[in-house]
Design a protein around this motif. Sequence first.
Motif, PDB file in Angstrom:
ATOM      1  N   ARG A  43       0.843  -1.212   0.000  1.00  0.00           N
ATOM      2  CA  ARG A  43       0.000   0.000   0.000  1.00  0.00           C
ATOM      3  C   ARG A  43       0.866   1.245   0.000  1.00  0.00           C
ATOM      4  O   ARG A  43       0.603   2.194  -0.705  1.00  0.00           O
ATOM      5  CB  ARG A  43      -0.941  -0.014   1.201  1.00  0.00           C
ATOM      6  CG  ARG A  43      -2.218  -0.818   0.937  1.00  0.00           C
ATOM      7  CD  ARG A  43      -3.301  -0.485   1.959  1.00  0.00           C
ATOM      8  NE  ARG A  43      -2.918  -0.933   3.297  1.00  0.00           N
ATOM      9  CZ  ARG A  43      -3.304  -2.104   3.841  1.00  0.00           C
ATOM     10  NH1 ARG A  43      -4.074  -2.920   3.150  1.00  0.00           N
ATOM     11  NH2 ARG A  43      -2.922  -2.427   5.046  1.00  0.00           N
ATOM     12  N   GLU A  44       1.930   1.189   0.824  1.00  0.00           N
ATOM     13  CA  GLU A  44       2.837   2.342   0.875  1.00  0.00           C
ATOM     14  C   GLU A  44       3.468   2.604  -0.490  1.00  0.00           C
ATOM     15  O   GLU A  44       3.719   3.733  -0.870  1.00  0.00           O
ATOM     16  CB  GLU A  44       3.958   2.076   1.905  1.00  0.00           C
ATOM     17  CG  GLU A  44       3.495   2.247   3.342  1.00  0.00           C
ATOM     18  CD  GLU A  44       4.481   1.652   4.341  1.00  0.00           C
ATOM     19  OE1 GLU A  44       4.087   1.523   5.507  1.00  0.00           O
ATOM     20  OE2 GLU A  44       5.624   1.316   3.950  1.00  0.00           O
ATOM     21  N   ALA A  45       3.700   1.514  -1.218  1.00  0.00           N
ATOM     22  CA  ALA A  45       4.336   1.650  -2.524  1.00  0.00           C
ATOM     23  C   ALA A  45       3.309   1.968  -3.616  1.00  0.00           C
ATOM     24  O   ALA A  45       3.646   2.040  -4.796  1.00  0.00           O
ATOM     25  CB  ALA A  45       5.081   0.370  -2.863  1.00  0.00           C
ATOM     26  N   GLY A  46       2.058   2.113  -3.216  1.00  0.00           N
ATOM     27  CA  GLY A  46       1.028   2.448  -4.191  1.00  0.00           C
ATOM     28  C   GLY A  46       0.553   1.251  -5.004  1.00  0.00           C
ATOM     29  O   GLY A  46      -0.093   1.399  -6.032  1.00  0.00           O
ATOM     30  N   VAL A  47       0.867   0.037  -4.552  1.00  0.00           N
ATOM     31  CA  VAL A  47       0.406  -1.154  -5.267  1.00  0.00           C
ATOM     32  C   VAL A  47      -0.980  -1.528  -4.735  1.00  0.00           C
ATOM     33  O   VAL A  47      -1.141  -1.695  -3.527  1.00  0.00           O
ATOM     34  CB  VAL A  47       1.374  -2.336  -5.017  1.00  0.00           C
ATOM     35  CG1 VAL A  47       0.878  -3.586  -5.731  1.00  0.00           C
ATOM     36  CG2 VAL A  47       2.778  -1.964  -5.455  1.00  0.00           C
ATOM     37  N   PRO A  48      -1.983  -1.628  -5.615  1.00  0.00           N
ATOM     38  CA  PRO A  48      -3.330  -1.947  -5.104  1.00  0.00           C
ATOM     39  C   PRO A  48      -3.354  -3.344  -4.475  1.00  0.00           C
ATOM     40  O   PRO A  48      -2.768  -4.288  -5.040  1.00  0.00           O
ATOM     41  CB  PRO A  48      -4.228  -1.897  -6.348  1.00  0.00           C
ATOM     42  CG  PRO A  48      -3.347  -1.595  -7.505  1.00  0.00           C
ATOM     43  CD  PRO A  48      -1.924  -1.491  -7.057  1.00  0.00           C
ATOM     44  N   THR A  49      -3.965  -3.461  -3.304  1.00  0.00           N
ATOM     45  CA  THR A  49      -4.019  -4.760  -2.617  1.00  0.00           C
ATOM     46  C   THR A  49      -5.431  -5.057  -2.152  1.00  0.00           C
ATOM     47  O   THR A  49      -5.723  -4.976  -0.965  1.00  0.00           O
ATOM     48  CB  THR A  49      -3.112  -4.769  -1.374  1.00  0.00           C
ATOM     49  OG1 THR A  49      -3.536  -3.697  -0.533  1.00  0.00           O
ATOM     50  CG2 THR A  49      -1.671  -4.610  -1.705  1.00  0.00           C
ATOM     51  N   PRO A  50      -6.303  -5.352  -3.102  1.00  0.00           N
ATOM     52  CA  PRO A  50      -7.670  -5.662  -2.664  1.00  0.00           C
ATOM     53  C   PRO A  50      -7.635  -6.876  -1.738  1.00  0.00           C
ATOM     54  O   PRO A  50      -6.975  -7.869  -2.054  1.00  0.00           O
ATOM     55  CB  PRO A  50      -8.412  -5.985  -3.967  1.00  0.00           C
ATOM     56  CG  PRO A  50      -7.336  -6.306  -4.956  1.00  0.00           C
ATOM     57  CD  PRO A  50      -6.091  -5.596  -4.514  1.00  0.00           C
TER      58      PRO A  50
END
Length: 887
Positions: free
Chosen positions: A47-54
């Motif tokens: 999340r911090e890296a901006g990767v979506p994690t549904p």
Amino acid sequence: MTMKLETPAQIDFSAEVSEWIEAFDDVVADDWQHGAELLETLRQRAREAGVPTPSDVTTPYRNTIPKHDEVPYPGDRTLEKRVESLIRWNAMAMVHGQNKKDAGIGGHISTYSSLATLIEVGFNHFFRAKYGEEPGDFIYFQGHASPGVYARAYLEGRFDDDRLKNFRHELRDTPGLSSYPHPWLMPDFWRFPTVSMGIGPLNAIYQARFMRYLENRGLIKATPRKIWAFVGDGETDEVDTLGAISLGSREKLDNLIFVVNCNLQRLDGPVRGNKRIIDELEGMFRGAGWNVIKVIWGSDWDALFERDHTGLLLRRMEECVDGDFQTFKAKDGAYLRKEFFGKYPELLALVSDMTDEQLERLHRGGHDPAKIYNAYKRAIEHKGGPTVILAKTVKGYGMGSSQARNATHNEKKLADAELAAFVKRFDIPIPEEAAQHGTPYRPAQDAPEIVYMQERRRELGGHIPKREVPKLDFTAPALDYFGEWTAGSNNRAVSTTMGFVSILRHLLKDPTIGKLIVPIVPDEGRTFGLESVIRQVGIYAAEGQRYTPHDADMLLYYREAKDGQILEEGITEAGSMASFTAAGTAYANYKVPTIPFYMYYSMFGFQRIGDMVWAFADSRGKGFLMGGTAGRTTMLGEGLQHQDGHSHILASTVPTCVTYDPAFVYELAVVIQDGIRRMYEKGEDLFYYITMYNEDYPMPAMPEGSAEGILRGIYKLKPAAGEVVAQLFGSGPILNEVLRAQEILATKYGVHADVWSVTSYTELRRDALAVERWNRLHPAEKERVPYVLNALGDAKGPIIAASDYMKALPDVLSPWLPSRLVTLGTDGFGRSDNREHLRRHFEVNAEAIVGATLSKLAREGKFKPKAAQKALADLGLNVDAADPARA
Ligand SMILES: Cc1ncc(C[n+]2csc(CCOP(=O)(O)OP(=O)(O)O)c2C)c(N)n1
Ligand SMILES: [Mg+2]
């Protein structure tokens, strides 16, 4: 230590991914919880890296706890199975036998048959009756499973044969068993009424919170005690069941465990024929922050899962909806082979070495003690929040052709052949003939299985359920303790609500009972002027106050504290009522006689959460319901949805609810003093409903000798100044209108009337009914006189009664005041306006009371009819106005 996972064979991982998986597997093999933390940290990092994690709220349709993580079952499976079979038989025999004797008496078999193993594992290994001297676990049983709970108590020797045979025969010569869990009816046995769907789970959540409240306030010692709520899957449709689950996670209630008995059926048919209820509930609970443990498949499926290297078995399961799963259990093994496994040749091959009978017996998780034990163990070890166990079961399990049928819920009797099959299947040593009559069977107390079950209970602190009320060592403050309020307000205009809040503050300061007071509000504290109380004792907040309130520099700032005393519930009257229930029954459940005062908008009480009030009464709850902003015309401005003119009528339907509608603060003080005395000193199973108003007026001092009348329901407040021709009754703030009417009648029309304060029509009626019953049953004895007639004595003339409530309220006295009673009340929908206009509209102002008096006197030939008609006009009464009852 856990076992190493197998890599799913059908997925071709790249070398890089395989390495990741291997590393992760190593972590999990060491400690699965560490694996979970690692994943969560990775997710956070992503999340911090901006990767979506549904994040999924549902997981595959398999057990949450993998086989390799299970601990071995600690009990004697053979003896436990034996005990469970005996209970199953006696539960069924009880219902079947009774319906054979007394057709239509009812009862349920199929709910318990699905629940049996779930609660037996609890009884044998988890449910503690006490923790040292401290209370044990609290169990909320599914109400319709009560035959099973009775059958267990029977085996334990707590009930004899006669008692069992009197299931649903409570009114016979020897004691019976109530249909469902009712503390009112079986006060030594049941603690928590659950049978009205949704009320049990909701109360359980707030009970868990109240347990923490008592611990955090130092009123009880902290122990590992748990609250277990057994809930039906159909029951989760009730908004009450799921509406408050977020409280559980918000307050980190790891003392709370829900077990949802997912037998996939409700009364009429499938709970979710076209979907899977377990998936739906998993999503809801996980979304609300609960720890979710699914117990779907029994151990015998493990071998199939292990042999299936294609993932096809799970895929096939996930193709099915609950309607399919139900059908599989309603039909036989051959059907399962053809319709379930038969869809894929690989699956058919998987079970080719199994007989149809073996397929039919493939267990669901909720019937497998090992799976259940592991789930419960994890649940009690879980920290930081509540747990829900979603256990898949079969409704009507073991009931032959009734199993998993849509109609199984209402099955009360089994055919002879089915009974024979049942006793054979569960190995009950009774002759067929006895089975057909539903004869109970209990081995001797020294039989190994009975010795075992008793030993298990001894180990866990004794029998459950059990309700015990300790002798209360409690002295209520005497009336002079309330001297400040019985002395009047010295001409200062105040409301009864303000009076109440200052009484409450006084009680809270009391060195002996202060700590026992539990003020409860549903986001309405400011409406009642509770700011000073908030400052004084603080709002309970499990985590204290983790922020600086914006008003921190003010005297009356918003104070939250870990040992705060007020339960500020937010906007939930149902939740507040659940807290009131936990606090109002603490005298029995925790041996701590807390005294709850629940203050709320009277309109949002009985009519909104009436069923919970009923359950509260059933629970023998004590405490004060304080209906604020009461009255159809005293609550000004708000209109139809807020103006309450009927809660007293609804309250009167609850047998243990004592109701008062005080006009003055001294009346309120007398009622509260006596309430504390009766409930907590004398130990009467009562609770109080008292209305409070927000109209300010000077509060008179208490007239000498009025206490008895206040409590019984009526006393003469202001005698007429001349020759009496009429009687005026008033209650609440309308009593002021009545006093004004007395004045107008005397000065303008030379008509003299006494004024009475009626504090409780309902109490007067109850007394009169009791007296009348006595007279009816004792025709040869001297007739007794109801209190209201005694109080009135030879008071002359018609009676004009006015209140801020519907006419039906004073009308409850009409049998004893034949043809004398004229009632004025507030029937109809409220309006947004001020008091003056509201009282004119509803015809309860002084002018309407004067008009009604003159009119009645005219009908009785005591006043000239024409003069009465003219008076109505002079008083400004519009005789052509629409009837407010229907306007
Ligand atoms: C408020 C309320 N509405 C309706 C009922 C009637 N009723 C009793 S049991 C039942 C079905 C229960 O289904 P479920 O919760 O799935 O329990 P199961 O018997 O299947 O374990 C219904 C509708 C009730 N007891 N309470
Ligand atoms: Mg069900």
